[in-house]
Design a protein around this motif. Sequence first.
Motif, PDB file in Angstrom:
ATOM      1  N   LEU A  53     106.673  24.773  -6.442  1.00  0.00           N
ATOM      2  CA  LEU A  53     107.667  25.600  -5.767  1.00  0.00           C
ATOM      3  C   LEU A  53     108.804  25.971  -6.723  1.00  0.00           C
ATOM      4  CD1 LEU A  53     108.018  23.835  -2.287  1.00  0.00           C
ATOM      5  CD2 LEU A  53     106.255  25.415  -3.103  1.00  0.00           C
ATOM      6  N   GLU A  54     109.327  27.166  -6.556  1.00  0.00           N
ATOM      7  CA  GLU A  54     110.469  27.603  -7.364  1.00  0.00           C
ATOM      8  C   GLU A  54     111.686  26.771  -6.988  1.00  0.00           C
ATOM      9  OE1 GLU A  54     111.259  31.810  -7.190  1.00  0.00           O
ATOM     10  OE2 GLU A  54     109.161  32.208  -6.710  1.00  0.00           O
ATOM     11  N   ARG A  55     112.233  26.034  -7.942  1.00  0.00           N
ATOM     12  CA  ARG A  55     113.327  25.136  -7.619  1.00  0.00           C
ATOM     13  C   ARG A  55     114.601  25.878  -7.215  1.00  0.00           C
ATOM     14  NH1 ARG A  55     112.620  19.859  -7.428  1.00  0.00           N
ATOM     15  NH2 ARG A  55     114.271  20.347  -5.945  1.00  0.00           N
ATOM     16  N   SER A  56     114.710  27.144  -7.591  1.00  0.00           N
ATOM     17  CA  SER A  56     115.869  27.927  -7.163  1.00  0.00           C
ATOM     18  C   SER A  56     115.849  28.190  -5.664  1.00  0.00           C
ATOM     19  CB  SER A  56     115.926  29.256  -7.909  1.00  0.00           C
ATOM     20  OG  SER A  56     114.791  30.064  -7.608  1.00  0.00           O
ATOM     21  N   ARG A  57     114.678  27.995  -5.039  1.00  0.00           N
ATOM     22  CA  ARG A  57     114.536  28.229  -3.600  1.00  0.00           C
ATOM     23  C   ARG A  57     114.476  26.939  -2.785  1.00  0.00           C
ATOM     24  NH1 ARG A  57     109.406  31.785  -2.738  1.00  0.00           N
ATOM     25  NH2 ARG A  57     109.936  31.318  -0.550  1.00  0.00           N
ATOM     26  N   VAL A  58     114.607  25.792  -3.456  1.00  0.00           N
ATOM     27  CA  VAL A  58     114.476  24.505  -2.764  1.00  0.00           C
ATOM     28  C   VAL A  58     115.652  23.600  -3.102  1.00  0.00           C
ATOM     29  CG1 VAL A  58     113.031  22.474  -2.397  1.00  0.00           C
ATOM     30  CG2 VAL A  58     111.956  24.687  -2.905  1.00  0.00           C
ATOM     31  N   GLN A  59     116.319  23.090  -2.080  1.00  0.00           N
ATOM     32  CA  GLN A  59     117.383  22.113  -2.257  1.00  0.00           C
ATOM     33  C   GLN A  59     117.072  20.921  -1.365  1.00  0.00           C
ATOM     34  OE1 GLN A  59     120.290  22.600  -4.351  1.00  0.00           O
ATOM     35  NE2 GLN A  59     120.359  20.380  -4.027  1.00  0.00           N
ATOM     36  N   VAL A  60     117.220  19.718  -1.914  1.00  0.00           N
ATOM     37  CA  VAL A  60     116.886  18.497  -1.181  1.00  0.00           C
ATOM     38  C   VAL A  60     118.162  17.719  -0.873  1.00  0.00           C
ATOM     39  CG1 VAL A  60     115.580  16.333  -1.232  1.00  0.00           C
ATOM     40  CG2 VAL A  60     114.626  18.397  -2.299  1.00  0.00           C
ATOM     41  N   TYR A  61     118.249  17.232   0.377  1.00  0.00           N
ATOM     42  CA  TYR A  61     119.425  16.485   0.825  1.00  0.00           C
ATOM     43  C   TYR A  61     118.986  15.132   1.364  1.00  0.00           C
ATOM     44  CZ  TYR A  61     121.442  21.160   0.654  1.00  0.00           C
ATOM     45  OH  TYR A  61     121.848  22.409   0.229  1.00  0.00           O
ATOM     46  N   GLY A  62     119.489  14.078   0.771  1.00  0.00           N
ATOM     47  CA  GLY A  62     119.192  12.749   1.272  1.00  0.00           C
ATOM     48  C   GLY A  62     120.054  12.442   2.486  1.00  0.00           C
ATOM     49  N   ALA A  63     119.422  12.056   3.594  1.00  0.00           N
ATOM     50  CA  ALA A  63     120.172  11.741   4.805  1.00  0.00           C
ATOM     51  C   ALA A  63     119.313  10.893   5.731  1.00  0.00           C
ATOM     52  CB  ALA A  63     120.612  13.015   5.524  1.00  0.00           C
ATOM     53  N   ASP A  64     119.994  10.094   6.551  1.00  0.00           N
ATOM     54  CA  ASP A  64     119.352   9.280   7.575  1.00  0.00           C
ATOM     55  C   ASP A  64     119.834   9.784   8.926  1.00  0.00           C
ATOM     56  OD1 ASP A  64     118.405   7.382   9.305  1.00  0.00           O
ATOM     57  OD2 ASP A  64     119.197   5.650   8.212  1.00  0.00           O
ATOM     58  N   VAL A  65     118.951  10.402   9.713  1.00  0.00           N
ATOM     59  CA  VAL A  65     119.383  10.983  10.980  1.00  0.00           C
ATOM     60  C   VAL A  65     119.824   9.925  11.983  1.00  0.00           C
ATOM     61  CG1 VAL A  65     117.992  13.072  10.731  1.00  0.00           C
ATOM     62  CG2 VAL A  65     117.043  11.090  11.928  1.00  0.00           C
ATOM     63  N   ALA A  66     119.472   8.653  11.740  1.00  0.00           N
ATOM     64  CA  ALA A  66     119.935   7.588  12.621  1.00  0.00           C
ATOM     65  C   ALA A  66     121.415   7.289  12.416  1.00  0.00           C
ATOM     66  CB  ALA A  66     119.114   6.322  12.407  1.00  0.00           C
ATOM     67  N   GLN A  67     121.967   7.791  11.320  1.00  0.00           N
ATOM     68  CA  GLN A  67     123.389   7.613  11.016  1.00  0.00           C
ATOM     69  C   GLN A  67     124.078   8.969  11.144  1.00  0.00           C
ATOM     70  OE1 GLN A  67     124.566   4.521  10.455  1.00  0.00           O
ATOM     71  NE2 GLN A  67     122.457   3.751  10.652  1.00  0.00           N
ATOM     72  N   VAL A  68     124.888   9.123  12.181  1.00  0.00           N
ATOM     73  CA  VAL A  68     125.480  10.426  12.492  1.00  0.00           C
ATOM     74  C   VAL A  68     126.200  11.026  11.291  1.00  0.00           C
ATOM     75  CG1 VAL A  68     127.261  11.594  13.852  1.00  0.00           C
ATOM     76  CG2 VAL A  68     125.646  10.053  14.977  1.00  0.00           C
ATOM     77  N   ASP A  69     127.056  10.252  10.662  1.00  0.00           N
ATOM     78  CA  ASP A  69     127.824  10.806   9.546  1.00  0.00           C
ATOM     79  C   ASP A  69     126.942  11.215   8.381  1.00  0.00           C
ATOM     80  OD1 ASP A  69     130.208  10.535  10.909  1.00  0.00           O
ATOM     81  OD2 ASP A  69     130.736   8.604  10.002  1.00  0.00           O
TER      82      ASP A  69
END
Length: 263
Positions: A53-69
């Motif tokens: 995949l073209e990295r200019s079109r993909v951004q990854v975000y680390g998050a845990d949906v069990a933790q609201v913040d």
Amino acid sequence: MSDRAIAPLVFITGASSGIGQALAARYYAAGYRLALSARRTNEIEAWAAALGLERSRVQVYGADVAQVDSIVSAGRDCIGRQGVPDVVIANAGISVGMDTEQREDLDVMAQTFAINNLGLAATFHPFVAPMRTRGSGRLVGIGSVAAIRGLPGHGAYCASKAGVVSYCESLRGELRSSGVKVVTICPGYIDTPLTQGNRYGMPFLLQPGEFADRAFRAIEAGSSYRVIPWQMGVVAKLLRIVPNALFDRGAQGRGRKKRRGEQ
């Protein structure tokens, strides 16, 4: 001209496997930029690299949906880096069997609600105001046909997905005149890690790619509610009108979903 001006953007939670990953692939093929969120960011990175995949079109975000913040912060980070998404898909969820007689399973139920319900609302939260201001957008909640009737051993999951359907219906009413559409997608049985350990028959089983293609079309059309595949929608409606005594008899002896720790 920047990518932001050229291509629409989709934000997807639970994008490290299963339905979330299949949806990411479908939206990428449609020309979207991807904002992908999960706890296991390394798996998203490896998947994106394997597909080239073209990295200019993909951004990854680390998050845990069990933790609201945690998930709220990921949403705000997405807006800051990539702009307000055109589509937000609250896909992250868990499905674990429970037995109310067992004290530890109450903790399973609490975690299920934290992820499947509160996590879904927290996923939408950062995007509601900017989408309303812009006058457009799609907020997509992933429910389940398990929302239609409670199944033995599935109390936490069925209740949580019924909550997803009702919550999305409420939000749809709140945003009705804003230009922001709320879409509820209820998958039937999809061949993913979430279902592969099931100990019962799974009629009309779909591959993730086929589900993603149908879901994409429903979301693009702005459908308020869609069961995929449609055959499961028919089955679910029939089950809803079956008298309780008959339903209970039919559910007796059905395989229960594995509890946490069961092999």
